[in-house]
Design a protein around this motif. Sequence first.
Motif, mmCIF file in Angstrom:
data_model
loop_
_atom_site.group_PDB
_atom_site.id
_atom_site.type_symbol
_atom_site.label_atom_id
_atom_site.label_comp_id
_atom_site.label_asym_id
_atom_site.label_seq_id
_atom_site.Cartn_x
_atom_site.Cartn_y
_atom_site.Cartn_z
ATOM 1 N N VAL A 162 32.116 20.430 -37.235
ATOM 2 C CA VAL A 162 33.458 20.991 -36.958
ATOM 3 C C VAL A 162 33.815 19.343 -36.253
ATOM 4 O O VAL A 162 33.264 19.078 -35.100
ATOM 5 N N ASP A 163 34.671 18.561 -37.049
ATOM 6 C CA ASP A 163 35.120 17.203 -36.255
ATOM 7 C C ASP A 163 35.959 17.457 -35.396
ATOM 8 O O ASP A 163 37.207 17.356 -35.723
ATOM 9 N N ALA A 164 35.531 17.502 -34.126
ATOM 10 C CA ALA A 164 36.615 17.706 -32.768
ATOM 11 C C ALA A 164 36.262 16.558 -32.085
ATOM 12 O O ALA A 164 34.862 15.858 -31.877
ATOM 13 N N THR A 165 37.197 16.204 -31.289
ATOM 14 C CA THR A 165 36.875 15.051 -30.285
ATOM 15 C C THR A 165 35.712 15.439 -29.466
ATOM 16 O O THR A 165 35.263 16.473 -29.143
ATOM 17 N N PRO A 166 34.826 14.329 -29.167
ATOM 18 C CA PRO A 166 33.547 14.675 -28.420
ATOM 19 C C PRO A 166 33.666 15.410 -27.283
ATOM 20 O O PRO A 166 34.589 14.947 -26.425
ATOM 21 N N PHE A 167 33.042 16.450 -26.998
ATOM 22 C CA PHE A 167 32.929 17.131 -26.057
ATOM 23 C C PHE A 167 32.252 16.849 -24.700
ATOM 24 O O PHE A 167 31.072 17.105 -24.342
ATOM 25 N N THR A 168 32.776 15.669 -24.219
ATOM 26 C CA THR A 168 32.003 14.958 -23.158
ATOM 27 C C THR A 168 32.857 15.261 -21.766
ATOM 28 O O THR A 168 33.876 15.856 -21.851
ATOM 29 N N ALA A 169 32.286 15.191 -20.759
ATOM 30 C CA ALA A 169 32.716 15.476 -19.486
ATOM 31 C C ALA A 169 33.970 14.563 -19.222
ATOM 32 O O ALA A 169 35.110 15.025 -18.499
ATOM 33 N N ARG A 170 33.945 13.398 -19.687
ATOM 34 C CA ARG A 170 35.325 12.749 -19.640
ATOM 35 C C ARG A 170 36.556 13.175 -20.125
ATOM 36 O O ARG A 170 37.609 13.087 -19.819
ATOM 37 N N ASN A 171 36.033 13.599 -21.667
ATOM 38 C CA ASN A 171 37.138 14.033 -22.520
ATOM 39 C C ASN A 171 37.599 15.456 -21.988
ATOM 40 O O ASN A 171 38.955 15.830 -22.141
#
Length: 815
Positions: A590-599
């Motif tokens: 599933v191509d979603a914006t990387p689930f990082t703390a910053r994002n």
Amino acid sequence: MADPASTGTESWRTYFGFDEPYENQADAVERAIEAGKARGFLAMEGPCGTGKTMAALTAGATLVRDTDLYERMVVVTPVKQQLQQFVDDLRTLNAGIEEPFDGISLVGKRDLCPYGREGQFPDDVSTHDRCEDLREATARLVEDGGRSDGAAVADAAIAGETDDDQWWDPRKGQDLAAAARPDAADQATLGDNTLSTAGANSPYRQAQPTAPESMADGSDPPLYCPFEADWYARNKGSPVDFSAGEEHVVTMDDYLPAATERGTCPHRVMSVMLSEADVIVGNYNHLFDPGSRPLLSDVLDDQTLVIVDEAHRLEERVRDLLSDRLGRQTIVQARNDCTTLIQRAQQSADHKAQVREVLSAREVPLDAVDQARKFYDDLVRWLDDRVEAFLDAEHEGWRADPSTLPEHDREIPLRDPDTVEQDELTEWAERKGYDGSLWRSLSQVGAAVEDAIDQLGLTRQPVCAAVGVLAGQWWERDHATFLREIELEHSPNHGQSLDADYQAVYTPGLLCYNCMPATALRNVFDDLGGGILMSATLEPLDVFTRVSGLDSMAETGSTAPDEDSGDGRPVRTTTYDLPFPSENRASYLVDATPFTARNRGDPETMRPLGDSWNPTRDEYAQALRALGRSPGNVMIAMPNYREARWAGAYLQAAVEKSVLVDESSSNEETERLKREFFSGDGKVMVTSTRGTLTEGVDYDGEKLSTCAVVGIPLVNIGSPRVRGVQRAYGDAFGEDNAFEYALTVPAVRRARQAIGRVIRGVDEVGVRALVGRRYTPDARHSVYQYLPAGEREEFTRMTPDFLASQLDSFWADHQ
């Protein structure tokens, strides 16, 4: 893949426990036999359905019976369920052959001691320590009168050593065992009830017996163990044999009650039987833990084939086993051990001479004991000062109310984890005049103090010998592969008398953390004849063979997969695809914006439910909603428990199913949550990918229909330990590989373990989803290359907008 018929080793089918092997199973057996014959190792990735357990046992059986290379197999696994699987498969194998393999499954001493199991030991003494004390006392009592070196004899007995001339008297063992029976005369322990455990009645009284006065020196007969005494009466033999187990494979359920009924120590029975076994099944501790490994020392040699199951856990588990913690209270106890002896010496000139005489047997002067006492006393004060300084800097006002301190474990690194330098404690010690000679002497001093406390009849359970060993290691170990720090374990101690305020919240200890287990692993493997290391998630195999120490056993330089390595040990690799019908599973990236703390931002400061989050969380909310509405049981694995709470709260309002939210909790609570998940209609379970529900749990049948992993489940990369590991890996494998080897690859294996829970059988149907752009092939910091080639071919890439319709279409085709 190899053609089994072409290798001339079809004899393995004699040992194979079923009518026909699964797809790939025959090839796995062949490859394992080839590696074993070459005195090498096979690293094998095989998902559920490969039949890894039976394949490994079949290959091992062939190598043990049909070659002169191996005498036995040793199997280790960190998962109890897998340990039982090896027992079951070995019994199946044995059922089909005329001469069965003698097999034994190992457990710890705590599970086997009848007195410890039934609460007959003091609450403040561990079963292990109490058993060791009773063993030593019993060894002294059964000593043959012709020998006078009692301490050495007891030490040899505890270590399981024997001399050419038998040093114990079996008749004394018989007498001691008889003295503990209910009808015995001249017995200080009263009561007629016999000790029972595991449904078996022992021949002995319930309470621990004291030695008959006729067998003891002095007026204060010691406690002893009649089970141990009976073992000496049998000349260190076992009254239980392999016929006690189903198909000649014995487990604790067999030898614990059988040994108890016969009055022999169950742990000794297990030890005797394992030395005679063809197949030994235990956990990682038995092979890799320096404290547990001596149990198997006599069978770990170049005629042993090792089978390491769940090998993707090897680095993490062995790193923990090889790391040493020295708790504050244990240091205090070591100081008090020394103080007890010093005070004894100060009571009179005769007592001082007596203490010095006992210490002189180990060439330790009384002044050295006093110096050790002062060192431990200063060390405790330094530890308290350092912890309080850390908390002062991090949490203003904590002294007024320690309960405001964070409710989780803390790390205080004693050097910069990103550099190689001396730690703060060692620097402090040198400034105080506590140099290397003192640190190295603490082990010898501690052993002498313990001897003296025992021989002088002082009422203490000393710990200073073990503390001295750990202190010496703190000094001697290098700073490149070991990170030294203070660990604060969150363990509230309300209402107890404390030396420092912070102890109301934390239990402190000094930790010497092993950042680089590859060297220790290589040494273990190199002592053995060969082996099989296997898991459902070992890829990338070139990374695994490097971090597990296998490659370093080969010829200097790199060894290509499946090639022998000249003068070194051959290391071979193979990967098998999931054998179940591909049409029964849907696999999505599933191509979603990387689930990082910053994002993603902080979930606890987001707007209330029903309103909009930031764009990243909106994307993931859409994906979670679609996945949660998938039929049957759905598991959503978030990067951590904090994010799991957010996802659970959202899904409770977004789906019409029951939503269960897992959190870090006790085993009992986790088991309760699992039972609730499995019962009734379909539910959604939200957990952490790094939790206990995503690995080692068999979601067979209809227990799980969809599993999604959100984000890359990296450990806390800011943790001092993690930084220390990354730096050590940079030294060993190159700076460019450090983050990949130490963090990324283990995280992807975690994710693959979680989605591997879905399809567990040929008729099962399910959905696997890896949610986040970094799982796609062309993303920045992509982890796509860490998925096996066959797995990559199966996954379909899509955005969250299309996920719901794709799920509906898949399930419509699989009503």
